[in-house]
Design a protein around this motif. Sequence first.
Motif, PDB file in Angstrom:
ATOM      1  N   TRP A 257       9.487  37.929  96.297  1.00 43.77           N
ATOM      2  CA  TRP A 257       9.159  38.312  97.676  1.00 43.77           C
ATOM      3  C   TRP A 257      10.329  38.054  98.617  1.00 43.77           C
ATOM      4  O   TRP A 257      10.622  38.865  99.492  1.00 43.77           O
ATOM      5  N   LEU A 258      11.030  36.940  98.446  1.00 40.91           N
ATOM      6  CA  LEU A 258      12.195  36.659  99.281  1.00 40.91           C
ATOM      7  C   LEU A 258      13.277  37.720  99.113  1.00 40.91           C
ATOM      8  O   LEU A 258      14.075  37.953 100.018  1.00 40.91           O
ATOM      9  N   GLY A 259      13.286  38.374  97.967  1.00 37.62           N
ATOM     10  CA  GLY A 259      14.293  39.411  97.718  1.00 37.62           C
ATOM     11  C   GLY A 259      13.914  40.787  98.216  1.00 37.62           C
ATOM     12  O   GLY A 259      14.780  41.678  98.277  1.00 37.62           O
ATOM     13  N   VAL A 260      12.645  41.009  98.578  1.00 38.57           N
ATOM     14  CA  VAL A 260      12.226  42.348  99.023  1.00 38.57           C
ATOM     15  C   VAL A 260      11.522  42.328 100.380  1.00 38.57           C
ATOM     16  O   VAL A 260      11.086  43.379 100.855  1.00 38.57           O
ATOM     17  N   CYS A 261      11.387  41.156 100.984  1.00 35.21           N
ATOM     18  CA  CYS A 261      10.735  41.072 102.293  1.00 35.21           C
ATOM     19  C   CYS A 261      11.538  41.878 103.324  1.00 35.21           C
ATOM     20  O   CYS A 261      12.690  42.229 103.080  1.00 35.21           O
ATOM     21  N   ASP A 310       8.815  51.522  98.287  1.00 32.14           N
ATOM     22  CA  ASP A 310      10.183  52.030  98.479  1.00 32.14           C
ATOM     23  C   ASP A 310      11.054  51.564  97.313  1.00 32.14           C
ATOM     24  O   ASP A 310      11.796  50.583  97.412  1.00 32.14           O
ATOM     25  N   GLY A 311      10.969  52.306  96.214  1.00 33.19           N
ATOM     26  CA  GLY A 311      11.730  51.963  95.026  1.00 33.19           C
ATOM     27  C   GLY A 311      13.231  52.076  95.233  1.00 33.19           C
ATOM     28  O   GLY A 311      14.004  51.289  94.676  1.00 33.19           O
ATOM     29  N   ARG A 312      13.654  53.034  96.051  1.00 34.26           N
ATOM     30  CA  ARG A 312      15.093  53.212  96.298  1.00 34.26           C
ATOM     31  C   ARG A 312      15.665  51.999  97.026  1.00 34.26           C
ATOM     32  O   ARG A 312      16.793  51.575  96.744  1.00 34.26           O
ATOM     33  N   ARG A 313      14.905  51.475  97.977  1.00 31.75           N
ATOM     34  CA  ARG A 313      15.361  50.280  98.688  1.00 31.75           C
ATOM     35  C   ARG A 313      15.537  49.113  97.719  1.00 31.75           C
ATOM     36  O   ARG A 313      16.509  48.349  97.816  1.00 31.75           O
ATOM     37  N   PHE A 314      14.595  48.965  96.785  1.00 29.98           N
ATOM     38  CA  PHE A 314      14.679  47.886  95.808  1.00 29.98           C
ATOM     39  C   PHE A 314      15.938  48.015  94.954  1.00 29.98           C
ATOM     40  O   PHE A 314      16.648  47.035  94.715  1.00 29.98           O
ATOM     41  N   SER A 386      23.113  36.048  85.348  1.00 29.56           N
ATOM     42  CA  SER A 386      23.080  36.646  86.689  1.00 29.56           C
ATOM     43  C   SER A 386      21.920  37.614  86.892  1.00 29.56           C
ATOM     44  O   SER A 386      21.562  37.915  88.027  1.00 29.56           O
ATOM     45  N   VAL A 387      21.329  38.089  85.791  1.00 25.26           N
ATOM     46  CA  VAL A 387      20.373  39.192  85.887  1.00 25.26           C
ATOM     47  C   VAL A 387      19.168  38.835  86.743  1.00 25.26           C
ATOM     48  O   VAL A 387      18.767  39.593  87.637  1.00 25.26           O
ATOM     49  N   VAL A 388      18.559  37.669  86.470  1.00 25.71           N
ATOM     50  CA  VAL A 388      17.338  37.297  87.184  1.00 25.71           C
ATOM     51  C   VAL A 388      17.582  37.215  88.685  1.00 25.71           C
ATOM     52  O   VAL A 388      16.775  37.671  89.497  1.00 25.71           O
ATOM     53  N   TYR A 389      18.734  36.652  89.077  1.00 28.78           N
ATOM     54  CA  TYR A 389      19.035  36.491  90.495  1.00 28.78           C
ATOM     55  C   TYR A 389      19.296  37.832  91.165  1.00 28.78           C
ATOM     56  O   TYR A 389      18.955  38.018  92.339  1.00 28.78           O
ATOM     57  N   CYS A 390      19.899  38.751  90.452  1.00 26.57           N
ATOM     58  CA  CYS A 390      20.153  40.073  91.036  1.00 26.57           C
ATOM     59  C   CYS A 390      18.856  40.843  91.257  1.00 26.57           C
ATOM     60  O   CYS A 390      18.791  41.718  92.121  1.00 26.57           O
ATOM     61  N   PHE A 391      17.815  40.514  90.504  1.00 26.51           N
ATOM     62  CA  PHE A 391      16.528  41.171  90.684  1.00 26.51           C
ATOM     63  C   PHE A 391      15.654  40.453  91.711  1.00 26.51           C
ATOM     64  O   PHE A 391      14.668  41.024  92.179  1.00 26.51           O
TER      65      PHE A 391
END
Length: 430
Positions: A257-261, A310-314, A386-391
């Motif tokens: 949530w912190l990554g997509v808020c 908004d998949g593009r934003r993600f 790095s993968v988990v953090y980038c997601f």
Amino acid sequence: MTRGRTAVGLILLIALAFGLRIGYCAARGTLGRSPERGYREYVVAGQRLLQYGTLVSPLIVADVDRTPSPLLPPVYVGLVAAVYALCGVETLAATLVLHLINAAATSLTVLLVFQVALRLGGSRAAWIAGLIAAINPTLIGYTDLIWDTSLFTLGVAVSVWMSLRISVEPMRRPRWFTLGLWLGLLALLNPALTIAYPFLVLWPLWRTKPSGFRAYLRSVAVTVAGWVIAITPWTIRNYVQFDELMYVRGGFPIELWLGVCPEADAHGAAVYKAQFPLNNDEVQRHVASIGERAFIQECDERARAAIAADGRRFVRLILVRIVDYWTGSAFSHAAPDSGGAPASVLRAGVMYFLIAEAVFVVLALLIIRGPGHDLPWLLAIVICFSVVYCFTHVQVRYRAPTEPVMAILVGVLVLRAFARVTGRVRALKP
């Protein structure tokens, strides 16, 4: 260089690393001081562990919720609680001890980095890698943070060292079991490296090339057995308390949530100010009213809805976070935290240092046209981590645990590239 001189040189290099870390905290005025706001999860959890004998929510400041929490792994909370029990809760002595432990942990990575680079690239590569680990601003900047970052960084370095050590000694099952047990215990400190565990197990197998598929299978099975034994007690605790099978901790929905808020389009500071309970009084009251578990579920629903809407934003945010991760937020939207002149100087150093590391690795790979057999395994560890953090979401401190591995890569690759270039220049001479 003789062994005696090498030992003296290593001691001096480790002392330099320790001095830089303590000196930074002293210059910033944070040595022995607990954080007043933000980054207090382990402070709160350590206090509550002493009070109630269990891990309760670190997100609720008010002493109103004593139900167990799945958010934090147990090892560092236990360390904080033990220091508080000996020195007093958030006293100068207790906080100073925790800061000294952090400084010692990332200083000791110098020794492990040196040993691994020595084995993979020789003496000169070892000294380059060791120096990089000693002066790395990413490792210096989190010495005053009461968090698992510094110990986790040491844990990653130990894991790489153990993996390499297995491959250069006779294959025995106890060594593989010990590696698995260590990886399980490391997960109880911080499970973020788990995604790269296969590389730490397959790398020594690739180097030793045991005869027959069964030999491979036995080594992997013994390692997995050690890992399972280490994590089983905490897994049982989580299942009994929350009626849910989870791996070490269960706070992924909050991170997502912190990554997509909505504030994720601005910068990291805005996200935490608006959405994180320990930085926003309104969110704090909301979590206290509904409970931590309900808050985690709410974050999960909101994050999924935001991604679906908004998949593009993600995807764009993921790309931005990739840039953030590898450049220390130098070119992206992420804003630096406050902290005075020493912190500002260090932030600039971190950004340029991380960029220089990436440039050195890329150029070295291009020059030598292939990094050799061992180094791709180390590079895979860094990339997978790095993968988990980038997601989810990125902070510069998330790079710290793999900086020892990057130091090894830079030291060995740059030296090989230099040798290749000088060899070609000599070949062109009449």
